[in-house]
Design an enzyme around this catalytic site. Structure first.
Site, PDB file in Angstrom:
ATOM      1  N   HIS A   2       7.545   1.061   1.338  1.00 21.59           N
ATOM      2  CA  HIS A   2       7.523   0.131   2.467  1.00 21.59           C
ATOM      3  C   HIS A   2       8.135  -1.219   2.125  1.00 21.59           C
ATOM      4  CE1 HIS A   2       3.651  -1.176   0.533  1.00 21.59           C
ATOM      5  NE2 HIS A   2       4.076  -2.362   0.941  1.00 21.59           N
ATOM      6  N   ASP A  55       4.969   6.726   0.033  1.00 19.96           N
ATOM      7  CA  ASP A  55       5.199   5.292  -0.136  1.00 19.96           C
ATOM      8  C   ASP A  55       5.785   5.020  -1.516  1.00 19.96           C
ATOM      9  OD1 ASP A  55       5.353   2.633   0.357  1.00 19.96           O
ATOM     10  OD2 ASP A  55       3.202   2.268   0.497  1.00 19.96           O
ATOM     11  N   GLY A  67       2.295  -8.993  -1.458  1.00 17.50           N
ATOM     12  CA  GLY A  67       3.162  -9.300  -2.595  1.00 17.50           C
ATOM     13  C   GLY A  67       2.858  -8.439  -3.801  1.00 17.50           C
ATOM     14  N   SER A 103       2.393  -5.278  -3.501  1.00 23.36           N
ATOM     15  CA  SER A 103       2.939  -3.958  -3.174  1.00 23.36           C
ATOM     16  C   SER A 103       3.925  -3.469  -4.219  1.00 23.36           C
ATOM     17  CB  SER A 103       3.654  -4.008  -1.827  1.00 23.36           C
ATOM     18  OG  SER A 103       2.755  -3.909  -0.760  1.00 23.36           O
ATOM     19  N   SER A 153       0.136   0.531  -2.721  1.00 22.24           N
ATOM     20  CA  SER A 153       0.604   0.790  -1.360  1.00 22.24           C
ATOM     21  C   SER A 153       0.040  -0.222  -0.380  1.00 22.24           C
ATOM     22  CB  SER A 153       0.215   2.214  -0.933  1.00 22.24           C
ATOM     23  OG  SER A 153       0.541   2.453   0.418  1.00 22.24           O
TER      24      SER A 153
END
Length: 359
Positions: free
Chosen positions: A205, A234, A313, A315, A330
């Site tokens: 993402h 993801d 951030g 992620s 995720s």
């Protein structure tokens, strides 16, 4: 992950290695002695427990109903549906629990939830500790959506239960450190190798195929995203520009690093750590596997559920246990002030999809 200009301690990568399986010890009695009872459960590391669990679950087939690692006691617990299967589990050095619901029944409950209650703001997975499908609902699930969810869960006859969490399930993407693209910021997961060339993996993402990534906001590109998958999965794969450094370590944000030597699967009950560019390093416990999470953007399946906190951030950042790479951050709910629930894309699945390896 590092371009030559970035200090080495801020990147991650992994390779291979495995802990030895600990066997239970047995005492031989003389012919005239009273027969010994079942052997005491073996003391196991998380890696050894995971290996033994895989063997037992394969051998037991329909007689098993999941397993988990008791980190405090360092024991493997295996759920079974009858005493005959329980005896076999105990003989192999694990703790046996006779439970009510079979895995087939719990998988059927998951299928019903997917068909009738795929509601944004919810997630679910089989919880081996409670022997139920735990359905988690965030604060956005209310009114008619909550009524529908409750109706479906009630119809599953004790095979599922609802728990609420504060905040909103969302992918943890934002703008600021680690890896940047188009004004947004994510965190590097692990450095990998594909076809002899250096790459890194992060969350899908975070960006789309063809996006370029730098080590600072507005900086020169250090890599280009070749593949990205979200929702459904993801994960994303970024190829480094020529000359980029890619050390085999995760940044611990205390001046040191954790060397990564392999990728592996998480285990329920396992203690883990997460490193990310917003909140740095935090720890917690794995509470679910094969989790389906219904973000506003769509559903993602097969995730690891944990008690580790994270924020926007973080992620794409690294989930690991010791030297083993486990997952890519995720999304989730909450924050690192009040705590929360965070989900991770398993690393082995991403590596398989990309034809890449750690190390």
């Amino acid at each position: 992950m590092k371009h030559r200009r970035i200090s080495r301690h801020r990147i991650a990568i992994a390779g291979a290695g495995i802990a030895a399986l600990v066997a239970g010890a047995f005492t031989l009695n003389s012919a005239n002695a009273t027969p010994a009872g079942p052997a005491a459960p073996a003391t196991l590391s998380a890696a050894s427990a995971d290996k033994l669990a895989g063997t037992l679950l394969s051998e037991l087939g329909d007689g098993a109903a999941g397993s988990y690692y008791d980190a405090k006691e360092r024991k493997l617990v295996v759920n079974v549906v009858d005493e005959a299967a329980a005896d076999g589990v105990r003989e192999r050095g694990a703790v046996a629990r006779v439970v009510e619901h079979t895995l087939a029944e719990l998988k059927s409950a998951r299928a019903t939830l997917k068909a009738e209650a795929t509601i944004p703001g919810t997630s679910w997975s089989v919880d081996p500790v409670t022997n139920k499908v735990v359905v988690t609902a965030d604060s956005t699930v209310k009114g008619a959506k909550l009524e529908k969810l409750t109706e479906v869960v009630d119809g599953l006859g004790g095979r599922a239960a609802v728990e609420r969490v504060a905040g909103e399930f969302r992918p943890f993407a934002a703008g600021g450190d680690a890896i940047h693209s188009g004004g947004g910021r994510c965190s590097l997961g692990f450095n990998v190798v594909k076809g002899g060339e250096p790459y890194f993996i992060t969350a899908g993402h975070c960006g789309s195929q063809g996006s370029t990534w730098s080590d600072s906001a507005g900086g020169a590109a250090i890599g280009t995203m070749e593949q990205s998958s979200f929702p459904g999965n993801d994960y994303a794969l970024v190829k480094y520009a020529s000359g980029a450094d890619h050390p085999s370590a995760v940044n611990l944000y205390n001046g040191s690093t954790q060397q990564i030597t392999r990728a592996g699967d998480a285990t329920v009950g396992q203690q883990v750590q997460r490193s990310g560019s917003t909140t740095q390093v935090h720890g917690g416990e794995v509470t679910g596997l094969n989790e389906t999470v219904n973000y506003q953007e769509g559903s993602v399946s097969g995730l690891i559920k944990t008690t580790v906190c994270a924020e926007p951030g973080d992620s794409g950042g690294s989930l690991f246990a010791g030297s083993t790479a486990l997952g890519l951050t995720s999304g989730g709910s909450g924050d690192c002030s009040s705590g929360g629930t965070t989900f991770f894309q398993p690393v082995p699945e991403a590596l398989s999809a990309f034809g890449a390896s750690i190390g």
